[in-house]
Design a protein around this motif. Structure first.
Motif: not given
Length: 269
Positions: A179-190
């Protein structure tokens, strides 16, 4: 509910006049990860929400950095008129809980589970870099083999833990991860890495000077437990607890013990 024009999926349990808990789940999870602990704390007013980009909450293109999310959840507390709030965070939700406390005087104590002071004490799953790849990343995250996603979810628990007992819905972990959207994945981690590089959670908690309980499972597979605890124990306002035979998700693997720890900490902390 809408907070500053952003839709958040919020769930409230317990009596309206009970001690307030703000529960923030971890990366790729949802409110369901707190089901077992909430059921064991019926006297508390438990407020939980799907983090931005997760579950039933909005999926904007930006705003996933800790400060933006901290301000958002601080505004939520204001709109709900909640005071003397205890943050209960898991994994990355712990980080956002600290950020919320930096933007709100309504928080008076914190319970943080399975989150190191910064990424220097943590490890990521092998191949995690693929998800950050443009074009390929979103496809892998949303439509990659279910067994691969389940393997990553499985790392959030101790070896040998019976996953059949984790959720009411056996597919919850897979569904939440996808359910996690891709911007949330990449931005949250970085942005999480950049935010803690400026000042780790141990330093931020030292500045906040709020009573804090840090809980780790001895068999956490995302963080070096001893290295993380050594830094937390250097802060005078932090109490630490290690649960044996437990992994990265104590509130699911040992819900009775975690509920007891929260109850004791809120009453005496």
């Amino acid at each position: 509910m809408s907070v500053d024009g952003i839709d958040l999926h919020v769930r409230a349990d317990g009596p309206v006049d009970g001690p307030a808990l703000l529960m923030l789940h971890g990366f790729g999870a949802s409110t369901a990860w707190f089901d077992q602990v909430v059921a064991r704390l019926p006297e508390y007013r438990s407020i939980r929400l799907d983090l931005l980009g997760h579950g039933g909450s909005a999926r904007p293109a930006s705003g996933y950095d800790p400060d933006s999310q901290g301000r958002l959840y601080a505004r939520l507390l204001s709109e709900r008129d909640l005071n003397d709030v205890t943050v209960v965070g898991h994994s990355m939700g712990s980080l956002f809980g600290v950020a919320t406390a930096e933007h709100s005087t309504r928080i008076t104590r914190l319970v943080l589970m399975g989150e190191g002071p910064d990424t220097s004490t943590g490890t990521l799953p092998p191949g995690e870099w693929v998800i950050h790849t443009r074009w390929i990343g979103p496809m892998v995250q949303q439509y990659g083999p279910a067994f691969a996603t389940r393997r990553v979810v499985r790392r959030a628990f101790a070896p040998g833990f019976d996953m059949a007992t984790a959720f009411a819905n056996p597919s919850q972990g897979l569904r939440d991860a996808r359910s996690l959207n891709h911007p949330a994945f990449t931005q949250s981690m970085r942005q999480r890495q950049a935010w803690t590089r400026r000042l780790g959670l141990d330093g931020r908690l030292d500045n906040l000077a709020l009573p804090t309980l840090v809980i780790f499972g001895r068999e956490d597979r995302f963080y070096n437990v001893d290295a993380s605890l050594a830094r937390y124990r250097a802060v005078r306002t932090i109490t630490t607890t290690v649960l044996e035979h437990v992994g990265h998700s104590p509130m699911i693997e040992a819900p009775d013990r975690v509920a007891d720890l929260i109850r004791q900490f809120v009453s005496t902390g």
